[in-house]
Design an enzyme around this catalytic site. Structure first.
Site, PDB file in Angstrom:
ATOM      1  N   THR A  43     -16.893  14.390  -1.976  1.00  0.00           N
ATOM      2  CA  THR A  43     -17.269  13.919  -3.310  1.00  0.00           C
ATOM      3  C   THR A  43     -18.701  13.399  -3.281  1.00  0.00           C
ATOM      4  O   THR A  43     -19.510  13.720  -4.156  1.00  0.00           O
ATOM      5  CB  THR A  43     -16.319  12.800  -3.773  1.00  0.00           C
ATOM      6  OG1 THR A  43     -14.978  13.285  -3.754  1.00  0.00           O
ATOM      7  CG2 THR A  43     -16.668  12.334  -5.183  1.00  0.00           C
ATOM      8  N   TYR A 104      -9.252  18.265 -13.245  1.00  0.00           N
ATOM      9  CA  TYR A 104      -9.442  18.809 -14.601  1.00  0.00           C
ATOM     10  C   TYR A 104      -8.126  18.937 -15.362  1.00  0.00           C
ATOM     11  O   TYR A 104      -7.928  18.287 -16.370  1.00  0.00           O
ATOM     12  CB  TYR A 104     -10.181  20.154 -14.581  1.00  0.00           C
ATOM     13  CG  TYR A 104     -10.518  20.637 -15.982  1.00  0.00           C
ATOM     14  CD1 TYR A 104     -11.492  19.981 -16.736  1.00  0.00           C
ATOM     15  CD2 TYR A 104      -9.853  21.705 -16.553  1.00  0.00           C
ATOM     16  CE1 TYR A 104     -11.789  20.392 -18.031  1.00  0.00           C
ATOM     17  CE2 TYR A 104     -10.143  22.128 -17.847  1.00  0.00           C
ATOM     18  CZ  TYR A 104     -11.110  21.460 -18.582  1.00  0.00           C
ATOM     19  OH  TYR A 104     -11.389  21.861 -19.865  1.00  0.00           O
ATOM     20  N   TYR A 130      -6.361  14.056   0.009  1.00  0.00           N
ATOM     21  CA  TYR A 130      -7.385  13.181  -0.556  1.00  0.00           C
ATOM     22  C   TYR A 130      -6.943  12.711  -1.935  1.00  0.00           C
ATOM     23  O   TYR A 130      -6.891  13.483  -2.888  1.00  0.00           O
ATOM     24  CB  TYR A 130      -8.711  13.932  -0.621  1.00  0.00           C
ATOM     25  CG  TYR A 130      -9.893  13.153  -1.135  1.00  0.00           C
ATOM     26  CD1 TYR A 130      -9.850  11.770  -1.331  1.00  0.00           C
ATOM     27  CD2 TYR A 130     -11.091  13.802  -1.424  1.00  0.00           C
ATOM     28  CE1 TYR A 130     -10.939  11.072  -1.792  1.00  0.00           C
ATOM     29  CE2 TYR A 130     -12.200  13.115  -1.898  1.00  0.00           C
ATOM     30  CZ  TYR A 130     -12.116  11.751  -2.078  1.00  0.00           C
ATOM     31  OH  TYR A 130     -13.214  11.058  -2.543  1.00  0.00           O
ATOM     32  N   LYS A 158      -6.627  10.378   2.887  1.00  0.00           N
ATOM     33  CA  LYS A 158      -7.769   9.540   2.530  1.00  0.00           C
ATOM     34  C   LYS A 158      -7.480   8.984   1.147  1.00  0.00           C
ATOM     35  O   LYS A 158      -7.298   9.742   0.192  1.00  0.00           O
ATOM     36  CB  LYS A 158      -9.074  10.334   2.505  1.00  0.00           C
ATOM     37  CG  LYS A 158     -10.258   9.511   1.982  1.00  0.00           C
ATOM     38  CD  LYS A 158     -11.490  10.356   1.726  1.00  0.00           C
ATOM     39  CE  LYS A 158     -12.587   9.486   1.100  1.00  0.00           C
ATOM     40  NZ  LYS A 158     -13.807  10.252   0.775  1.00  0.00           N
TER      41      LYS A 158
END
EC number: 4.-.-.-
Length: 287
Positions: A43, A104, A130, A158
């Site tokens: 990211t 999204y 994640y 994570k």
């Protein structure tokens, strides 16, 4: 796999092409500081602004440069793209992949489970889930638990989730699977995660102050909790940069410029860098 893992920024030139020279400098700098791992296409690295081919090239370049534990981000809104990128990561010798949940479109839990299970079944490589609900579909504790218990190559998670309840719930999964890894993605949760029984952090501020993260880690491992807490307080102060800047990526790159790194303050559109006023405030915090 444990400790301080850095989700690299992606340096860009003025024409918005990838600055591989700056990337190599950053990786070598972080290795010299002593970080335990490198994570590319994160990211922090603006992976959503990169083409599929650029992500592959970036992953290949990082693997060439680093000798540390090497993770590649292979998340996408398309399950088949995730499989393609994950296969590529395995081919280039990555030690594992980090896969964000689909973003999204809002998905139900069974769809999220199916997404990850398809990848785990298709590619035999260590997978770190994640969870970042501020940007993507949330991954419930039950979905994480089910994936961890059904797939041996789903090795950890994570969590960029501002919740100690969620973090402690992840760590409880370790009672059923001892080798399951729990990393925080939030700098301010690094020490709490270690105290609860987690394995480390994959944190953006480690791009520019890895020495502080390593202070926390080393002090904690030596049993010096007071020193670890003092260093952790520094991290809490530094995370104030996120509330000043207009975007996560702008905050990190401005902090790196403020510390004199050979990184240009350039983001890929549609992201935009903040101006001089924000830069001055960030510089006051990180200098």
């Amino acid at each position: 796999m444990e400790g301080v893992i850095v989700p690299l920024i992606t340096p860009f030139k003025e024409d918005h092409s990838i600055d591989f020279e700056a990337l190599e400098w950053l990786i070598k700098f972080l290795e010299e500081k002593g970080v335990h791992g490198i994570f590319i296409n994160s990211t922090t690295g603006e992976f959503t602004s990169l083409s599929l081919e650029e992500r592959k090239i970036l992953a290949e370049k990082g693997r060439e440069v680093t000798s540390r534990t090497y993770l590649v981000g292979t998340g996408s809104t398309s399950t088949f793209e995730v499989i393609e990128l994950t296969k590529h990561a395995k081919e280039i010798g990555a030690d594992g992949v980090v896969i964000v949940s689909p973003y999204y479109c809002r998905l139900k839990e069974d769809a999220i489970f199916k997404h990850f299970s398809m990848v785990a079944e298709k590619v035999d490589i260590p997978i770190i889930l994640y969870a970042i609900p501020s940007c993507a579909n949330p991954i419930s504790l039950e979905v994480v638990r089910k994936l961890a218990l059904e797939y041996s190559n789903v090795i950890g998670v994570k969590a960029s989730v501002d919740s100690l309840t969620y973090l402690s719930g992840l760590i409880e999964i370790k009672e059923e699977r001892k080798d399951f890894k729990v990393f925080t993605g939030l700098d301010q949760y690094f020490l709490p995660n270690l105290i609860l029984g987690g394995d480390g952090g994959i944190m953006a501020c480690a791009n520019f102050v890895p020495e502080i993260h390593l202070e926390v880690w080393n002090a904690f491992k030596k049993g010096n909790l007071e020193k670890a807490m003092n260093s952790a307080r520094k991290l809490v102060k530094i995370t104030k940069i996120y509330s000043i800047a207009s975007s996560f990526a702008s905050a990190v790159k401005l902090a790196m410029v403020a510390r004199g790194f050979p990184i240009k303050p350039i983001l890929r559109p549609p992201y935009m860098m903040d101006g001089e006023e924000v830069f001055k405030k960030i510089k006051e915090i990180v200098s």
